[in-house]
Design a protein around this motif. Structure first.
Motif, PDB file in Angstrom:
ATOM      1  N   ASP A 133      67.317 -11.271   5.594  1.00 18.70           N
ATOM      2  CA  ASP A 133      68.502 -12.114   5.476  1.00 18.70           C
ATOM      3  C   ASP A 133      69.544 -11.542   4.524  1.00 18.70           C
ATOM      4  OD1 ASP A 133      67.106 -12.491   3.107  1.00 18.70           O
ATOM      5  OD2 ASP A 133      67.645 -14.613   2.935  1.00 18.70           O
ATOM      6  N   VAL A 134      69.283 -10.367   3.943  1.00 20.27           N
ATOM      7  CA  VAL A 134      70.246  -9.721   3.049  1.00 20.27           C
ATOM      8  C   VAL A 134      71.392  -9.164   3.884  1.00 20.27           C
ATOM      9  CG1 VAL A 134      70.619  -7.902   1.350  1.00 20.27           C
ATOM     10  CG2 VAL A 134      68.438  -9.137   1.394  1.00 20.27           C
ATOM     11  N   ARG A 135      72.642  -9.520   3.519  1.00 23.98           N
ATOM     12  CA  ARG A 135      73.795  -9.122   4.335  1.00 23.98           C
ATOM     13  C   ARG A 135      74.525  -7.909   3.787  1.00 23.98           C
ATOM     14  NH1 ARG A 135      75.404 -13.160   7.708  1.00 23.98           N
ATOM     15  NH2 ARG A 135      76.416 -11.442   8.805  1.00 23.98           N
ATOM     16  N   PHE A 136      74.461  -7.675   2.469  1.00 27.88           N
ATOM     17  CA  PHE A 136      75.143  -6.501   1.933  1.00 27.88           C
ATOM     18  C   PHE A 136      74.622  -6.153   0.556  1.00 27.88           C
ATOM     19  CE2 PHE A 136      77.869 -10.173   0.932  1.00 27.88           C
ATOM     20  CZ  PHE A 136      78.138 -10.003  -0.427  1.00 27.88           C
TER      21      PHE A 136
ATOM     22  N   MET B 276      83.210   0.135  -8.411  1.00 26.44           N
ATOM     23  CA  MET B 276      82.549  -0.853  -7.560  1.00 26.44           C
ATOM     24  C   MET B 276      82.440  -0.306  -6.144  1.00 26.44           C
ATOM     25  SD  MET B 276      83.498  -4.844  -6.854  1.00 26.44           S
ATOM     26  CE  MET B 276      82.340  -5.863  -5.919  1.00 26.44           C
ATOM     27  N   VAL B 277      81.239  -0.392  -5.573  1.00 27.42           N
ATOM     28  CA  VAL B 277      80.993   0.046  -4.209  1.00 27.42           C
ATOM     29  C   VAL B 277      80.204  -1.047  -3.490  1.00 27.42           C
ATOM     30  CG1 VAL B 277      81.043   2.505  -4.760  1.00 27.42           C
ATOM     31  CG2 VAL B 277      78.866   1.265  -4.862  1.00 27.42           C
ATOM     32  N   ALA B 278      80.235  -1.017  -2.166  1.00 24.90           N
ATOM     33  CA  ALA B 278      79.517  -2.023  -1.381  1.00 24.90           C
ATOM     34  C   ALA B 278      79.091  -1.409  -0.045  1.00 24.90           C
ATOM     35  CB  ALA B 278      80.379  -3.254  -1.155  1.00 24.90           C
ATOM     36  N   ARG B 279      78.038  -1.971   0.529  1.00 25.39           N
ATOM     37  CA  ARG B 279      77.529  -1.495   1.820  1.00 25.39           C
ATOM     38  C   ARG B 279      77.053  -2.672   2.645  1.00 25.39           C
ATOM     39  NH1 ARG B 279      73.706   0.241   5.332  1.00 25.39           N
ATOM     40  NH2 ARG B 279      73.722   2.441   5.962  1.00 25.39           N
ATOM     41  N   SER B 280      77.599  -2.816   3.838  1.00 27.21           N
ATOM     42  CA  SER B 280      77.177  -3.876   4.735  1.00 27.21           C
ATOM     43  C   SER B 280      75.830  -3.528   5.364  1.00 27.21           C
ATOM     44  CB  SER B 280      78.216  -4.088   5.842  1.00 27.21           C
ATOM     45  OG  SER B 280      77.736  -5.022   6.798  1.00 27.21           O
ATOM     46  N   LEU B 281      75.004  -4.531   5.545  1.00 27.13           N
ATOM     47  CA  LEU B 281      73.735  -4.364   6.255  1.00 27.13           C
ATOM     48  C   LEU B 281      73.746  -5.105   7.584  1.00 27.13           C
ATOM     49  CD1 LEU B 281      71.337  -4.859   3.220  1.00 27.13           C
ATOM     50  CD2 LEU B 281      71.775  -2.717   4.420  1.00 27.13           C
ATOM     51  N   SER B 282      74.921  -5.603   7.958  1.00 27.70           N
ATOM     52  CA  SER B 282      75.059  -6.388   9.179  1.00 27.70           C
ATOM     53  C   SER B 282      76.310  -5.969   9.919  1.00 27.70           C
ATOM     54  CB  SER B 282      75.127  -7.880   8.829  1.00 27.70           C
ATOM     55  OG  SER B 282      75.429  -8.661   9.958  1.00 27.70           O
ATOM     56  N   GLY B 283      76.164  -5.685  11.194  1.00 28.08           N
ATOM     57  CA  GLY B 283      77.309  -5.252  11.984  1.00 28.08           C
ATOM     58  C   GLY B 283      78.331  -6.339  12.226  1.00 28.08           C
TER      59      GLY B 283
ATOM     60  N   ASN C 136      83.800 -19.993   1.431  1.00 31.86           N
ATOM     61  CA  ASN C 136      82.877 -21.127   1.476  1.00 31.86           C
ATOM     62  C   ASN C 136      81.679 -20.910   2.398  1.00 31.86           C
ATOM     63  OD1 ASN C 136      84.329 -22.826  -0.363  1.00 31.86           O
ATOM     64  ND2 ASN C 136      85.815 -23.234   1.263  1.00 31.86           N
ATOM     65  N   ARG C 137      81.402 -19.656   2.723  1.00 31.27           N
ATOM     66  CA  ARG C 137      80.174 -19.315   3.449  1.00 31.27           C
ATOM     67  C   ARG C 137      79.233 -18.581   2.504  1.00 31.27           C
ATOM     68  NH1 ARG C 137      81.299 -16.527   9.153  1.00 31.27           N
ATOM     69  NH2 ARG C 137      79.014 -16.728   9.143  1.00 31.27           N
ATOM     70  N   GLU C 138      77.933 -18.815   2.682  1.00 32.69           N
ATOM     71  CA  GLU C 138      76.941 -18.250   1.775  1.00 32.69           C
ATOM     72  C   GLU C 138      76.306 -16.995   2.370  1.00 32.69           C
ATOM     73  OE1 GLU C 138      72.582 -19.546  -0.024  1.00 32.69           O
ATOM     74  OE2 GLU C 138      74.150 -21.084   0.174  1.00 32.69           O
ATOM     75  N   TYR C 139      76.098 -15.987   1.499  1.00 30.87           N
ATOM     76  CA  TYR C 139      75.465 -14.738   1.909  1.00 30.87           C
ATOM     77  C   TYR C 139      74.449 -14.316   0.840  1.00 30.87           C
ATOM     78  CZ  TYR C 139      79.644 -14.501   4.862  1.00 30.87           C
ATOM     79  OH  TYR C 139      80.648 -14.796   5.754  1.00 30.87           O
ATOM     80  N   HIS C 140      73.331 -13.779   1.295  1.00 30.65           N
ATOM     81  CA  HIS C 140      72.358 -13.213   0.371  1.00 30.65           C
ATOM     82  C   HIS C 140      72.695 -11.735   0.184  1.00 30.65           C
ATOM     83  CE1 HIS C 140      67.841 -12.289  -0.651  1.00 30.65           C
ATOM     84  NE2 HIS C 140      68.637 -12.213  -1.694  1.00 30.65           N
ATOM     85  N   ALA C 141      72.883 -11.322  -1.064  1.00 31.30           N
ATOM     86  CA  ALA C 141      73.227  -9.933  -1.365  1.00 31.30           C
ATOM     87  C   ALA C 141      72.259  -9.381  -2.402  1.00 31.30           C
ATOM     88  CB  ALA C 141      74.664  -9.834  -1.876  1.00 31.30           C
ATOM     89  N   LEU C 142      72.195  -8.052  -2.463  1.00 33.91           N
ATOM     90  CA  LEU C 142      71.398  -7.366  -3.468  1.00 33.91           C
ATOM     91  C   LEU C 142      72.276  -6.370  -4.202  1.00 33.91           C
ATOM     92  CD1 LEU C 142      68.064  -6.538  -1.563  1.00 33.91           C
ATOM     93  CD2 LEU C 142      68.469  -8.399  -3.176  1.00 33.91           C
TER      94      LEU C 142
END
Length: 360
Positions: free
Chosen positions: A113-116, A331-338, A75-81
């Protein structure tokens, strides 16, 4: 060529014609400005075209594009690309352009503001993503229902595959005959409504009633009104009602590029493992019958009840015979936020289907 022969920069509006021409030459497919506006300028989660380009002698010879989407987890919002439509002219490959475009994107979006990032490369593209800090999540399992094996074999595959898919299709055909006799009337009080558009308000309300805690695209009314307007696809929506109350919904998308394919691009509620003859199964049955001219159906991801797909004659691309010929995606993913409070590499933390995937 030397690395300094290439200029890596943000996309500009005046690049459009060269971008579309590069797309045509690399993917052997024609896309127009209407498609580009829908995909890169109109997403409700983005104000600009999220694209990095490589320029050589004044010409666009490479692009790393990003599909913008708002995601929810707990229930938390994140901006992703989602990286997509990655292309480099053949004569300029193996010159480090892919790496430099990725580096430019990482540097740019780490300060936004992009998180991952999350995306679905094939086996060939997977190492390049992992090298740049992406983490492997899981294979992207796709399920196929073969309707017309002879036509598929003629256009795509060899005789051995035709024989194998013929056996699969025979089983699917038997299931099809059963489907014809198992309409929604088999459940008292259940009715199926069809739409030649997506009723965004009803889909959004149904999603909000059954929102999962896993990572998934935020499905508000604005999102539905945008996402399922891709000019390359035709959409049909279905809603199941129990005594008038909406309890399940799905969207089937179709297009023809030599073969007629139909995708299950949305299914609500997300991650619902329905028992036999429930509303979701009835929706799929109705839609399959309605799309009788389709050569094959596809469903993708872990947000669609697999046992319902199996009952309706769908076969996983991870099993024989489809595993012989189909290219597995991952499927792969990369965080942009520590400080991102999500383990992106844990497949249990994701709920995805074709709604989350880039749609060409």
């Amino acid at each position: 060529m030397a690395l300094d022969d290439y200029y890596i920069r943000d996309y500009r509006p005046e690049d459009l014609d060269e971008y579309l021409e590069l797309y045509r030459s690399v993917f052997e497919a024609v896309r127009d400005d209407k498609w580009f506006r829908w995909k890169y300028e109109e997403p409700p989660s983005s104000e600009n075209s999220e694209i990095i380009v490589a320029e050589h002698e004044g010409r666009i010879i490479g692009a790393r594009s990003f599909f913008s989407v708002r995601m929810s987890c707990n229930n938390r919002e994140y901006h992703a690309l989602q990286p997509c439509d990655t292309m480099i002219s053949p004569e300029h490959r193996r010159n480090g352009i892919f790496t430099r475009m990725n580096q430019k994107a990482i540097q740019k979006y780490e300060n936004s503001d992009v998180r991952f990032f999350f995306n679905f490369p094939n086996k060939k593209a997977l190492p390049g993503n992992l090298k740049m800090g992406w983490e492997f999540v899981q294979p992207l399992e796709r399920h196929y229902r073969i309707q017309n094996p002879d036509r598929i074999a003629q256009l795509k595959f060899d005789s051995r595959f035709a024989t194998l898919t013929g056996k699969v299709a025979s089983a699917a055909f038997q299931g099809y005959c059963q489907i014809q006799n198992l309409r929604s009337s088999s459940i008292s009080g259940l009715s199926i409504e069809r739409y030649d558009h997506v009723p965004a308000n009803e889909f959004s309300e149904l999603h909000n009633q059954n929102r999962p805690i896993a990572i998934h695209a935020i499905r508000d009314e604005t999102f539905y009104n945008w996402k399922f307007q891709n000019p390359k696809w035709d959409y049909r929506a279905y809603i199941a009602r129990d005594n008038g109350e909406s309890i399940a919904a799905t969207i089937f998308a179709s297009k023809s590029n030599g073969l007629n394919q139909t995708r299950i691009v949305e299914s609500l509620p997300i991650q619902a493992e329905n028992a036999p003859f429930t509303a979701t199964e009835c929706l799929y049955r109705e839609a399959i019958v309605d799309h009788s001219q389709t050569d094959f159906f596809i469903a993708a991801g872990n947000a669609i009840p697999e046992k319902v797909l199996r009952r309706l004659g769908f076969l996983s691309d991870g099993s024989i015979p489809l595993s012989f010929k189909l290219t597995q995606k991952n499927m792969v993913a990369r965080s942009l936020s520590g400080d991102l409070p999500i383990d992106l590499s844990n497949p249990d933390n994701w709920a995805v289907n074709f709604t989350e995937l880039d749609t060409t």
